[in-house]
Write an enzyme that holds these catalytic residues in place. Structure first.
Site, PDB file in Angstrom:
ATOM      1  N   LYS A  85     -28.272  30.076  90.903  1.00  0.00           N
ATOM      2  CA  LYS A  85     -30.006  29.831  91.133  1.00  0.00           C
ATOM      3  C   LYS A  85     -30.483  29.784  89.535  1.00  0.00           C
ATOM      4  CE  LYS A  85     -31.094  30.948  96.019  1.00  0.00           C
ATOM      5  NZ  LYS A  85     -29.475  31.887  96.371  1.00  0.00           N
TER       6      LYS A  85
ATOM      7  N   SER B 222     -25.322  33.507  94.031  1.00  0.00           N
ATOM      8  CA  SER B 222     -26.867  32.888  93.826  1.00  0.00           C
ATOM      9  C   SER B 222     -26.730  32.963  91.606  1.00  0.00           C
ATOM     10  CB  SER B 222     -27.195  33.717  94.414  1.00  0.00           C
ATOM     11  OG  SER B 222     -27.440  33.420  95.632  1.00  0.00           O
TER      12      SER B 222
ATOM     13  N   LYS C  91     -30.916  38.212  87.494  1.00  0.00           N
ATOM     14  CA  LYS C  91     -30.370  38.061  89.085  1.00  0.00           C
ATOM     15  C   LYS C  91     -29.425  38.264  89.245  1.00  0.00           C
ATOM     16  CE  LYS C  91     -30.565  34.576  92.414  1.00  0.00           C
ATOM     17  NZ  LYS C  91     -30.875  35.845  93.397  1.00  0.00           N
TER      18      LYS C  91
ATOM     19  N   SER D  31     -34.596  35.490  95.934  1.00  0.00           N
ATOM     20  CA  SER D  31     -33.097  35.008  96.329  1.00  0.00           C
ATOM     21  C   SER D  31     -32.760  33.664  97.284  1.00  0.00           C
ATOM     22  CB  SER D  31     -31.590  35.272  95.741  1.00  0.00           C
ATOM     23  OG  SER D  31     -30.299  35.238  95.585  1.00  0.00           O
TER      24      SER D  31
END
Length: 418
Positions: free
Chosen positions: A80, A77, A258, A137
């Site tokens: 992202k 992720s 993140k 997320s």
């Protein structure tokens, strides 16, 4: 080999030795002078239990520590970050508004793993979906945004890869906007290749995200977000970043960025923290647990803040220490005073500031007349007398006018007319 043979062979080498030495000297001489370029000593290996990591100072983009930081791995992720970057780019351009309503497609609603249980046909604003993606997320929210911006996730991924090229992310290739493996997609985007990013590319992308869209920190640092607030299906979404205030791995100064996890990628985290006027960016890829990714990030941040500090070596508008002038031809003065055309602020290892100096170089063919503000040379940062290649030269500007001498004017007049 007999003793006699060995002696004969040694005599032959003794006769050839002067010729060999002369040849080596001639070869070295033909290479010309060796430029003095400073190679900073490698930092002591850090005990970071992860597949790959990098520690970067944000203002300059200087890598302070790393391991396999240029090697591409599945980013999960952390992907992202690029999806966030492109959404914010669309908002900044005016092509997208936070209050725009996005009608959720059947495809977006089918995306699993981390999600906010979107239902086909429901409408959510860009702002809601962005927060769900950045804080929790949410994969379904990511795909919904990608489809809204580009018509399909595949088309949006094309934008992602094009943007990666523009930003110089050489070890990056996307196949979707979430970081999920292909098998997790009921209808995967038709994008060829492997989904990969290097730790250094991720850090550089995070740097662009924060520099180009500084207000994103306000979102990334939220401890939680209420999705569908006031509705029957309201969800309280905790931030997956456990280094924020109130969480188990709280670290002073952390305000992003993140987390990521897939079986192939392991547990990963891109972090950022600011203390004493210095912001650091960290990436750890492939740790073995949720907790480990934050513990290893803490080690990187400790190393950075304990060993480095931001220092202004030269301030815009001031003269270079001990080198306040550059030579000039054809003027009433044979030198012109100079000042820095820009500031030079870099991360300096604590205790090393006094070892930094400047090498001033005048512009080639510099002749009078010169006007105040003209660029007349550069100042290259040196450490212990050798150029530091990662620091760009500081432009130098004339601090005052210098007129051409009467002899120069006379010579130019004569050569022009005769």
């Amino acid at each position: 080999m007999s003793g006699t043979g060995w002696g004969v062979e040694m005599v032959g080498w003794k006769r050839k030795l002067p010729v060999i030495v002369l040849g080596v000297l001639l070869l070295v001489g033909s290479l010309g002078p060796v430029e003095k370029v400073f190679a900073e000593p490698q930092a002591e290996p850090l005990d970071i239990q992860t597949r790959s990591y990098v520690l970067m100072e944000m203002e300059t983009g200087r890598v302070l520590a790393g391991k396999k930081e240029k090697h591409p791995y599945p980013p999960a992720s952390l992907t992202k970050i690029m999806t966030e970057y492109l959404v914010l780019k669309e908002v900044k351009s005016g092509r997208l508004r936070w209050k725009d309503e996005v009608k959720i497609s059947k495809n977006a609603a089918s995306i699993g793993e981390a999600q906010v249980n979107l239902v086909a046909g429901e409408k959510r604003t860009v702002e809601e979906l962005f927060h769900a993606m950045a804080i929790h997320s949410a994969n379904d929210a990511s795909v919904a945004l990608a489809e809204y911006i580009s018509g399909s996730e595949g088309a949006f991924v094309g934008k992602m890869n094009k943007e990666a090229q523009r930003l110089g992310l050489k070890e990056t290739h996307f196949i979707n906007c979430t970081g999920l493996p292909r098998r997790s997609y009921p209808h995967p985007p038709q994008v060829k290749g492997e989904h990969r990013m290097s730790a250094e590319d991720i850090a550089r992308l995070a740097r662009h995200l924060i520099q180009d869209h500084p207000r994103v920190i306000q979102t990334l640092s939220l401890p939680e977000y209420i999705f569908r607030q006031g509705e029957n299906r309201e969800l309280i979404l905790p931030n997956s970043n456990q280094m924020l205030p109130g969480y188990s791995h709280f670290y002073k100064g952390v305000d992003g960025v993140k987390t990521g996890y897939t079986r192939e990628a392991g547990y990963s985290f891109t972090g950022t923290a600011q203390r004493d006027g210095m912001r650091l960016i960290t990436v750890v890829m492939g740790t073995d647990s949720k907790s480990r990714r934050f513990a290893e990030t803490e080690k990187l941040l400790d190393f950075g803040f304990q060993n480095y500090q931001m220092k202004t070596l030269l301030k815009k508008g001031t003269s270079v220490p001990k080198q306040s002038k550059v030579p000039l031809r054809g003027g009433v003065e044979d030198e012109v005073p100079v000042v820095a055309g820009a500031s030079c602020r870099i991360p300096v290892r604590k205790g090393d500031q006094a070892a930094y100096t400047f090498r001033v170089k005048a512009k080639s063919g510099l002749e009078a007349p010169i006007r105040s503000g003209d660029e007349v040379g550069t100042a290259q940062v040196q450490l212990k007398g050798k150029d530091v290649p990662w620091i760009p030269p500081v432009p130098l500007k004339a601090a005052q006018d210098v007129e051409a001498s009467w002899w120069t004017l006379f010579y130019r007049y004569v050569t022009e007319w005769f």
